[in-house]
Every structure is written in C-alpha cells, then in structure tokens.
Scaffold this motif. Structure first.
Motif, PDB file in Angstrom:
ATOM      1  N   UNK A 115     -35.015 -54.948 196.467  1.00 30.83           N
ATOM      2  CA  UNK A 115     -36.192 -55.325 197.266  1.00 30.83           C
ATOM      3  C   UNK A 115     -37.512 -55.073 196.540  1.00 30.83           C
ATOM      4  N   UNK A 116     -37.504 -54.257 195.483  1.00 33.07           N
ATOM      5  CA  UNK A 116     -38.739 -53.964 194.747  1.00 33.07           C
ATOM      6  C   UNK A 116     -38.973 -54.944 193.610  1.00 33.07           C
ATOM      7  N   UNK A 117     -38.041 -55.896 193.416  1.00 32.88           N
ATOM      8  CA  UNK A 117     -38.092 -56.803 192.270  1.00 32.88           C
ATOM      9  C   UNK A 117     -38.563 -58.196 192.663  1.00 32.88           C
ATOM     10  N   UNK A 118     -39.257 -58.880 191.742  1.00 30.74           N
ATOM     11  CA  UNK A 118     -39.516 -60.300 191.955  1.00 30.74           C
ATOM     12  C   UNK A 118     -38.187 -61.061 191.873  1.00 30.74           C
ATOM     13  N   UNK A 119     -38.195 -62.362 192.203  1.00 29.75           N
ATOM     14  CA  UNK A 119     -36.928 -63.094 192.287  1.00 29.75           C
ATOM     15  C   UNK A 119     -36.047 -62.992 191.036  1.00 29.75           C
ATOM     16  N   UNK A 120     -36.627 -63.097 189.848  1.00 27.86           N
ATOM     17  CA  UNK A 120     -35.810 -63.055 188.628  1.00 27.86           C
ATOM     18  C   UNK A 120     -35.128 -61.696 188.470  1.00 27.86           C
ATOM     19  N   UNK A 121     -35.876 -60.628 188.695  1.00 26.97           N
ATOM     20  CA  UNK A 121     -35.301 -59.286 188.573  1.00 26.97           C
ATOM     21  C   UNK A 121     -34.217 -59.038 189.600  1.00 26.97           C
ATOM     22  N   UNK A 122     -34.440 -59.518 190.828  1.00 26.24           N
ATOM     23  CA  UNK A 122     -33.439 -59.357 191.886  1.00 26.24           C
ATOM     24  C   UNK A 122     -32.150 -60.084 191.507  1.00 26.24           C
ATOM     25  N   UNK A 123     -32.288 -61.283 190.945  1.00 25.56           N
ATOM     26  CA  UNK A 123     -31.116 -62.050 190.521  1.00 25.56           C
ATOM     27  C   UNK A 123     -30.378 -61.343 189.378  1.00 25.56           C
ATOM     28  N   UNK A 124     -31.134 -60.752 188.448  1.00 24.91           N
ATOM     29  CA  UNK A 124     -30.507 -60.003 187.352  1.00 24.91           C
ATOM     30  C   UNK A 124     -29.684 -58.837 187.907  1.00 24.91           C
ATOM     31  N   UNK A 125     -30.248 -58.084 188.853  1.00 27.19           N
ATOM     32  CA  UNK A 125     -29.501 -56.960 189.434  1.00 27.19           C
ATOM     33  C   UNK A 125     -28.223 -57.442 190.105  1.00 27.19           C
ATOM     34  N   UNK A 126     -28.324 -58.546 190.856  1.00 26.42           N
ATOM     35  CA  UNK A 126     -27.154 -59.097 191.533  1.00 26.42           C
ATOM     36  C   UNK A 126     -26.068 -59.469 190.521  1.00 26.42           C
ATOM     37  N   UNK A 127     -26.481 -60.110 189.425  1.00 30.34           N
ATOM     38  CA  UNK A 127     -25.496 -60.549 188.423  1.00 30.34           C
ATOM     39  C   UNK A 127     -24.924 -59.384 187.643  1.00 30.34           C
ATOM     40  N   UNK A 128     -25.740 -58.392 187.310  1.00 37.74           N
ATOM     41  CA  UNK A 128     -25.204 -57.211 186.599  1.00 37.74           C
ATOM     42  C   UNK A 128     -24.178 -56.485 187.459  1.00 37.74           C
ATOM     43  N   UNK A 129     -24.437 -56.418 188.757  1.00 38.03           N
ATOM     44  CA  UNK A 129     -23.484 -55.796 189.676  1.00 38.03           C
ATOM     45  C   UNK A 129     -22.200 -56.625 189.746  1.00 38.03           C
ATOM     46  N   UNK A 131     -20.941 -58.361 187.413  1.00 36.27           N
ATOM     47  CA  UNK A 131     -20.223 -58.108 186.154  1.00 36.27           C
ATOM     48  C   UNK A 131     -19.635 -56.698 186.125  1.00 36.27           C
ATOM     49  N   UNK A 132     -19.919 -55.898 187.159  1.00 38.46           N
ATOM     50  CA  UNK A 132     -19.400 -54.540 187.197  1.00 38.46           C
ATOM     51  C   UNK A 132     -20.135 -53.567 186.290  1.00 38.46           C
ATOM     52  N   UNK A 133     -21.367 -53.926 185.888  1.00 39.31           N
ATOM     53  CA  UNK A 133     -22.130 -53.067 184.964  1.00 39.31           C
ATOM     54  C   UNK A 133     -22.978 -52.032 185.678  1.00 39.31           C
ATOM     55  N   UNK A 134     -23.479 -52.383 186.874  1.00 42.66           N
ATOM     56  CA  UNK A 134     -24.307 -51.446 187.638  1.00 42.66           C
ATOM     57  C   UNK A 134     -23.799 -51.371 189.073  1.00 42.66           C
ATOM     58  N   UNK A 135     -24.259 -50.345 189.771  1.00 46.61           N
ATOM     59  CA  UNK A 135     -23.896 -50.176 191.188  1.00 46.61           C
ATOM     60  C   UNK A 135     -24.852 -50.979 192.064  1.00 46.61           C
TER      61      UNK A 135
END
Length: 135
Positions: A115-129, A131-135
């Motif tokens: 929720x603290x990220x602009x759209x691109x950052x939010x999408x990156x977090x979703x995709x990293x999760x 891929x099993x890289x982040x929680x």
C-alpha cells in the motif's frame, strides 16, 4: 491527442531474508525500487547497475544481473495513459547498501508494504512474492 512515450526504466531487486530493498526519496513517503530511467546508448542492465550505485552505493556488474521480469503499468505522478516499463533485475551482493544523496532512506519490505508503493512497485512486490522470493 498525442500519445506520451512510455517511461523506460530499470531497477534492481536485492532480496535478503525474504524481504526486498526499497527506498524513499527525501521528504516523501512512497516506497520505490532502486532504479531509474534508461539513458540513450545504455542497456537496461547497465542502467540498473548505474542507478544501484547512484542510489544505494552498490557496485554491480551489469553482466551478472539476471532480468526477472518487466512491469508495465500507469506511471506514478504522470498523466493518465502514460506507462512506465520497468525491467527488474535480481542483484546478488553481500555488500551493505546505504542511502545516497538522492535517497532519503532504505527499507527492507514484504508485501505488507504494498500500500505504500506506486503501481509499479506494488506490482514488483506481488511478482516477487509469486516467485517465492519475498513474503
């Protein structure tokens, strides 16, 4: 009406302990990936490495950066319809990042901070999760 050109940017994803490094600009609350615009004559990997050095003082070899994915979304703070195309590269280094003059502070984040990220950052977090890289 003329179509605004897409913003072509490159960013690094430095993952440690199931969290990814993000930064905030001075006096701003928005979290974003360390990265920036790809300059003329520069590859996306070269741009990601240059921006990593400029923003978080990490020396990375562009040849050793693995491209994870490209995010294409509405650009934060830009007119409707202007897209950002962010190519995200996985960075591997044991060096300690620190905030440069361009950056206010560093944050190790999980999808809890989407929720603290602009759209691109939010999408990156979703995709990293995904891929099993982040929680």
């Amino acid at each position: 009406m003329s179509q605004l050109p897409d913003l072509l940017v490159a960013a690094i994803a430095l993952v440690r302990d199931r969290r990814v490094l993000m930064v905030t600009a001075r006096d701003r609350e928005v979290y974003y990936m360390p990265g920036g615009k790809i300059d003329a004559g520069e590859t996306a990997a070269e741009a990601a490495a240059r921006e990593a050095l400029e923003e978080v003082a990490l020396v990375l070899d562009p040849a050793e950066l693995d491209e994870l994915f490209e995010v294409v979304v509405q650009a934060h703070g830009e007119p409707d319809g202007r897209l950002v195309r962010m190519r995200v590269f996985r960075a591997e280094t044991d060096a300690a990042p620190f905030a440069s003059a361009e950056v206010g502070s560093l944050h190790w984040v999980t999808t809890d901070e989407t929720h603290r990220c602009p759209p691109a950052g939010a999408e990156v977090l979703t995709r990293l999760a995904a891929y099993g890289l982040i929680d």
